[in-house]
Write a protein that holds these residues in place. Structure first.
Motif, short mmCIF file in Angstrom:
data_model
loop_
_atom_site.label_atom_id
_atom_site.label_comp_id
_atom_site.label_asym_id
_atom_site.label_seq_id
_atom_site.Cartn_x
_atom_site.Cartn_y
_atom_site.Cartn_z
N MET A 122 0.82 -1.21 0.00
CA MET A 122 0.00 0.00 0.00
C MET A 122 0.85 1.26 0.00
SD MET A 122 -3.03 -0.94 -0.27
CE MET A 122 -3.76 0.64 0.02
N ILE A 146 0.55 4.50 -2.39
CA ILE A 146 -0.36 5.63 -2.27
C ILE A 146 0.35 6.71 -1.48
CG2 ILE A 146 -2.61 6.34 -1.47
CD1 ILE A 146 -3.23 3.26 -1.60
N GLU A 172 -1.24 8.75 1.66
CA GLU A 172 -1.95 8.11 2.76
C GLU A 172 -1.68 8.73 4.13
OE1 GLU A 172 -0.79 4.06 2.46
OE2 GLU A 172 0.76 4.28 3.96
N ARG A 225 -4.23 10.12 -6.32
CA ARG A 225 -3.07 9.39 -6.82
C ARG A 225 -2.84 9.78 -8.27
NH1 ARG A 225 -4.78 3.63 -6.68
NH2 ARG A 225 -6.74 4.64 -7.13
N ALA A 248 -4.94 7.88 -11.39
CA ALA A 248 -6.36 7.64 -11.13
C ALA A 248 -6.89 8.92 -10.52
CB ALA A 248 -6.54 6.47 -10.18
N ALA A 299 -10.06 9.14 -8.27
CA ALA A 299 -10.25 8.28 -7.10
C ALA A 299 -10.18 9.13 -5.85
CB ALA A 299 -9.17 7.20 -7.08
N PRO A 321 -9.39 10.23 -2.06
CA PRO A 321 -8.28 9.90 -1.16
C PRO A 321 -8.73 8.90 -0.11
CG PRO A 321 -9.11 12.09 -0.70
CD PRO A 321 -9.83 11.62 -1.93
N LEU A 322 -7.80 8.08 0.30
CA LEU A 322 -8.11 7.07 1.31
C LEU A 322 -7.83 7.64 2.69
CD1 LEU A 322 -6.25 4.18 -0.50
CD2 LEU A 322 -8.72 4.29 -0.18
N ALA A 323 -8.67 7.29 3.64
CA ALA A 323 -8.41 7.68 5.02
C ALA A 323 -7.13 6.97 5.48
CB ALA A 323 -9.59 7.28 5.90
N PRO A 324 -6.43 7.56 6.46
CA PRO A 324 -5.18 6.92 6.89
C PRO A 324 -5.45 5.58 7.54
CG PRO A 324 -5.78 8.68 8.38
CD PRO A 324 -6.73 8.76 7.24
N THR A 331 -12.82 5.80 -12.73
CA THR A 331 -12.67 7.20 -13.10
C THR A 331 -13.98 7.76 -13.64
OG1 THR A 331 -10.45 6.61 -13.68
CG2 THR A 331 -11.20 8.75 -14.37
N LEU A 361 -15.76 4.95 -4.98
CA LEU A 361 -15.06 6.24 -5.06
C LEU A 361 -13.78 6.14 -5.89
CD1 LEU A 361 -15.64 7.32 -1.38
CD2 LEU A 361 -16.51 8.52 -3.38
N GLY A 362 -13.87 5.38 -6.98
CA GLY A 362 -12.73 5.30 -7.89
C GLY A 362 -11.71 4.24 -7.54
N HIS A 363 -11.98 3.42 -6.51
CA HIS A 363 -11.04 2.36 -6.13
C HIS A 363 -11.62 0.99 -6.47
CE1 HIS A 363 -8.34 5.06 -3.94
NE2 HIS A 363 -9.43 5.71 -3.62
N ARG A 410 -10.69 1.82 4.41
CA ARG A 410 -10.28 3.22 4.45
C ARG A 410 -11.29 4.11 3.74
NH1 ARG A 410 -4.18 2.68 2.52
NH2 ARG A 410 -4.07 4.84 3.21
N LEU A 411 -12.34 3.49 3.17
CA LEU A 411 -13.38 4.24 2.49
C LEU A 411 -14.75 4.03 3.13
CD1 LEU A 411 -12.32 3.14 -1.10
CD2 LEU A 411 -12.15 5.48 -0.21
N ARG A 461 -16.25 8.10 7.68
CA ARG A 461 -15.98 7.57 6.35
C ARG A 461 -17.02 8.13 5.39
NH1 ARG A 461 -11.77 6.40 8.25
NH2 ARG A 461 -10.77 4.38 8.38
#
Lengths: 281, 335
Positions: free
Chosen positions: A1, A4, A7, A25, A28, A31, A33-36, B5, B85-87, B98-99, B175
């Motif tokens: 991971m 990213i 992160e 990223r 992409a 997309a 952002p991912l939470a930490p 996307t 969400l694009g993942h 994480r989402l 989240r």
């Protein structure tokens, strides 16, 4: 991971940024952002603290059982053994048995139950590393054993008239034997295909620790003595028993504890792998 | 990631395409017969939009929970894609945590913790620093009215209170997507209102998207923006509750409850019986408005009336939609 880059800098409120079209990223660009993720040590500490709090509710009666069991065994053995190296191994074996009861048996049951009834889903849907959950839980179970192990050791020393000068070795024996046995317990609980088997393996492991650890090794037939060498708790017992010598051989004690530590590292790694496997089916 | 996307650009939070999961057949053991292969999700496709409360409605065993497990990274589908969400969550299931905040049906992992510690620990495992985890814990407990029971272990609480405490753990460490698997099971009306108020607040203030699993038709009608009706691993309809109900707008539901037994010696009643679903003394009929009026006239006059305990006439509910679409009747809850 680690692919990213954002992160660590992204706030938990990921959607705000994504709503405004922030890029997470390269490659992409839409997309979110991912939470930490939860970091290894703080998450481990959180799991440890939560597990320790369970002791108040659920573990204290079992700790009494574990301690009384070991104390009872020593009283029984008092009639058979009278001092010398045999008394040392009875006291050391009974003390480490408390660790085996809680860290191996109870932990195998706990993870077996968690896996069987879907409790692992809770952890598996949080961004926490398997190692944090397994190590935090194993450390908590090893901590549960501290009072019982000390009470058993002190009682044994008084009963058999052994010196208490080196009882502080327990401060190394409990965490290292605890790591080996709780890693084994966690791995058994997480790998057992059914909850009942997890319970069975935990019980068998504890019975093995009882028979092979408490009974003096000098009286065992050859093959059983080999089985004794395979059991990680044996090395904790030996290290502790050596501490009763007038001039302990610290190198051998260090070697025994080193075996416990090595088994602990391997078994906890297996347990973390088993956790990942059990969580995502 | 091309679908992701495109999906993210169109305001789609979650796009599921052709999701298939088959549970292999099991061999019979002594005394227990084997089970055949089951397709728990059989080519499910869905799109959930930003800020929506999207429902999955269906009886137990329809495949709702399997679908949710695949969305949350707990289970790998055999085929198909999940984009949140694009993942791409089939390729990267570990990103789901994480989402998405997920409320499952089980609370074993938390049962022996106090409400307060369960919420705080979950927040920390969701990546919050200690101070923030505690601040969010206090805010969520106050929001849901859990302050008074914050110091009690979950397993000492009633079913509804425990469920509300678990719901609190889903809210801490915010989240953008909430996946809630039957969140209000066992709750009293006060707790239910607290849940829906908290969900609405997150949607209004932060644009949160909610995916809700339910088998409760009343709840589905009142809280959902759109609903996918799931039956045997397939989506048999997907629309707003009003849109779904419009499909059976030409029908009226007539429920008759008899005192002891149905007066089948009355020819009109005997004729109705052929179309009725019987559950003890209760008959449920789905009729055109004209025939419903005639049926009511029959049972409220003459000899049938003496045997009648109660009757209701109602416009169609989502349950009627579900049945009209070919769903099995058992399993949906109307409370």
């Amino acid at each position: 991971m680690s692919a990213i880059p954002l992160e660590s800098s992204v706030e938990a409120a990921a959607e705000r940024a994504s709503a405004s079209g922030a890029t997470g990223r390269p490659g992409a660009s839409h997309a979110a952002p991912l939470a930490p993720r939860a970091r290894l040590l703080p998450a481990l500490a959180a799991v440890y603290r939560a597990q320790l709090s369970r002791a108040r509710v659920a573990r204290i009666p079992l700790l009494f059982v574990a301690t009384f069991q070991s104390v009872g065994i020593m009283i029984l053995m008092r009639g058979v053994v009278d001092g010398g190296s045999e008394a040392r191994s009875v006291v050391a074996g009974s003390s480490v048995l408390v660790v085996a009861f809680v860290a191996l048996n109870l932990l195998a049951q706990y993870f077996g139950r968690l896996r069987a009834d879907g409790g692992l889903d809770h952890y598996a849907t949080l961004p926490v590393r398997p190692a944090s959950v397994v190590l935090g839980t194993a450390a908590a179970y090893a901590s549960f054993t501290v009072p019982g192990t000390f009470v058993t050791a002190v009682f044994g020393c008084l009963l058999f008239g052994l010196p208490m000068a080196h009882l502080w070795i327990l401060a190394a024996v409990i965490p290292l034997a605890g790591a080996a046995l709780s890693g084994l317990g966690a791995a058994l609980g997480l790998l057992a295909p059914r909850q009942e088997l997890a319970t069975l393996f935990g019980q068998l492991g504890m019975s093995a620790a009882l028979l092979l650890g408490v009974l003096p090794a000098s009286r065992m037939p050859g093959p059983i003595a080999y089985a004794r060498d395979l059991l990680p708790s044996t090395y904790g017992v030996e290290a502790f028993a050596r501490g009763f010598d007038a001039h302990p051989d610290w190198a051998l004690i260090g070697l025994d504890l080193g075996v416990c530590a090595a088994v602990g590292v391997v078994s906890l790694a297996v347990a973390a792998w088993a956790y990942r496997r059990a969580a995502v089916r | 990631m091309s679908t992701g996307t495109a999906a993210a650009r169109a305001g789609t939070v979650c796009a599921v395409r052709g999701l298939v999961k088959t549970y292999p057949a099991t061999r019979g053991r002594r005394g227990a017969p084997g089970t055949p292969e089951v397709r728990a999700t059989d080519g499910i496709s869905l799109e959930v939009h930003r800020g929506e409360i999207f429902g999955l409605l269906g009886p137990n065993g329809a495949g709702k929970s399997t679908l949710v497990r695949q969305l949350t990274g707990l289970m790998r589908p055999d085929a198909g894609s999940v984009d949140v969400l694009g993942h791409d969550l089939v390729r990267h299931p570990e990103r789901a945590a994480r989402l998405i905040a997920y409320l499952g049906q089980e609370s074993t992992a938390l049962d022996e913790l106090t409400v307060s510690l369960a919420v705080e620990t979950t927040g920390r495992l969701r990546g919050l620093p200690l101070r923030e985890a505690r601040a969010e814990r206090d805010a969520v407990l106050a929001e849901l009215g859990l302050d008074e029971i914050a110091g009690r272990p979950l397993k000492k609480l009633s079913g509804g209170q425990r469920r509300l405490a678990c719901f609190a753990t889903a809210l801490v460490g915010e989240r953008p997507v909430l996946v809630l698997d039957e969140p209000t099971t066992g709750m009293d009306p006060v707790a239910r209102r607290a849940v829906w108020a908290a969900v609405d607040r997150r949607r209004a203030e932060r644009g949160a998207t909610v995916l809700l699993v339910t088998h409760n038709v009343i709840e589905a009608e009142t809280v959902l923006d759109r609903v996918a009706v799931i039956e045997r691993g397939r989506v048999i309809a997907c629309d707003t509750p009003a849109g779904l109900k419009a499909r059976v707008a030409d029908e009226v539901r007539v429920e008759l409850v008899w005192r002891d037994r149905a007066p089948v010696e009355v020819p009109e009643v005997a004729a109705l019986r052929a179309e009725a679903q019987e559950a003890g003394r209760r008959w449920t009929l789905r009729l055109s408005p004209e025939r419903a009026r005639a049926a009511v006239a029959t049972v409220t006059g003459g000899p049938a009336f003496a045997a009648l305990d109660d009757f209701t006439l109602a416009t169609p509910s989502l349950e009627d939609v579900y049945l009209a679409l070919g769903g099995r009747t058992e399993g949906l809850v109307k409370a």
